[in-house]
Design an enzyme around this catalytic site. Structure first.
Site, PDB file in Angstrom:
ATOM      1  N   ALA A  68       0.844  -1.199   0.000  1.00  0.00           N
ATOM      2  CA  ALA A  68       0.000   0.000   0.000  1.00  0.00           C
ATOM      3  C   ALA A  68       0.875   1.243   0.000  1.00  0.00           C
ATOM      4  CB  ALA A  68      -0.932   0.006   1.214  1.00  0.00           C
ATOM      5  N   ASP A  69       0.328   2.317  -0.528  1.00  0.00           N
ATOM      6  CA  ASP A  69       1.016   3.598  -0.493  1.00  0.00           C
ATOM      7  C   ASP A  69      -0.022   4.711  -0.445  1.00  0.00           C
ATOM      8  OD1 ASP A  69       3.826   4.766  -0.724  1.00  0.00           O
ATOM      9  OD2 ASP A  69       2.657   6.017  -2.089  1.00  0.00           O
ATOM     10  N   THR A  70       0.309   5.781   0.257  1.00  0.00           N
ATOM     11  CA  THR A  70      -0.605   6.915   0.425  1.00  0.00           C
ATOM     12  C   THR A  70       0.117   8.207   0.094  1.00  0.00           C
ATOM     13  OG1 THR A  70      -1.787   5.754   2.198  1.00  0.00           O
ATOM     14  CG2 THR A  70      -2.091   8.145   2.073  1.00  0.00           C
TER      15      THR A  70
END
Length: 191
Positions: A68-70
């Site tokens: 995941a990445d934000t």
């Protein structure tokens, strides 16, 4: 049953998986988070999530790997994690009294299937005083977070309005993830 591996050292992502009763192990991906030439914020977060998951899946091909990445964006400007307190202050001043977008991309990799998706959430901040910003930065909370704030922590007092998935802003759109995991024969809704 295949293990689920979270390719992240984020304590927030760990907490969200635990909240949803998703059984998992952690193997931190060593991928360098560099933003290349992408056409959109959604492409950036899905690409980075896929890179992180792929790096761990390479050595764990019998399991399901989550990456995941934000990122935070404001008027086409990407606000990642600040490199220092001055940059954190600049970001918070930029977001003060305005609406910005938070994008979280997720990649799920198994031997036979790969799924990527993203969630976009709009967050509106109250007008922030310099004193509020300085006091928040003194807590060191913003220094490891995209956009320089944690909506699940003290940064929550800056939020006037949110439209979209709160948990995506925290770092993992857990409701959507649980639904996507069903494609991999993982169902935690009855656990």
């Amino acid at each position: 049953m295949r293990k689920i591996i979270l390719a992240s050292g984020s304590p927030r992502r760990k907490e969200l998986l635990e909240l949803a009763s998703v059984p998992f192990e952690i193997i931190v991906s060593e991928v360098e988070e560099t933003i290349g030439a992408y056409s959109s914020p959604s492409d950036i977060v899905m690409s980075l999530a896929l890179q992180k998951a792929s790096a761990v899946a390479e050595y764990n091909s019998d399991h399901i790997v989550l990456g995941a990445d934000t990122i935070v964006t404001y008027e086409s400007r990407i606000l990642g994690k600040p490199s220092n307190e001055a940059e954190a202050k600049e970001m918070l001043q930029l977001l003060s009294g305005k609406t910005h977008e938070v994008y979280t991309g997720v990649a799920i990799i198994a031997k036979d299937k790969t799924v990527t998706f993203y969630e976009r959430t709009e967050v509106t901040f109250w007008e922030l005083t310099e004193e509020e910003i300085d006091a928040y930065i003194a807590l060191k909370e913003p220094l490891d977070k995209a956009g320089s704030y944690g909506i699940q922590g003290k940064g929550s007092i800056f939020v006037q309005h949110i439209q979209g998935d709160y948990y995506s802003v925290v770092g993992l759109p857990i409701s959507r993830l649980v639904r996507e995991l069903k494609q991999f024969n993982i169902d935690v809704t009855h656990a």
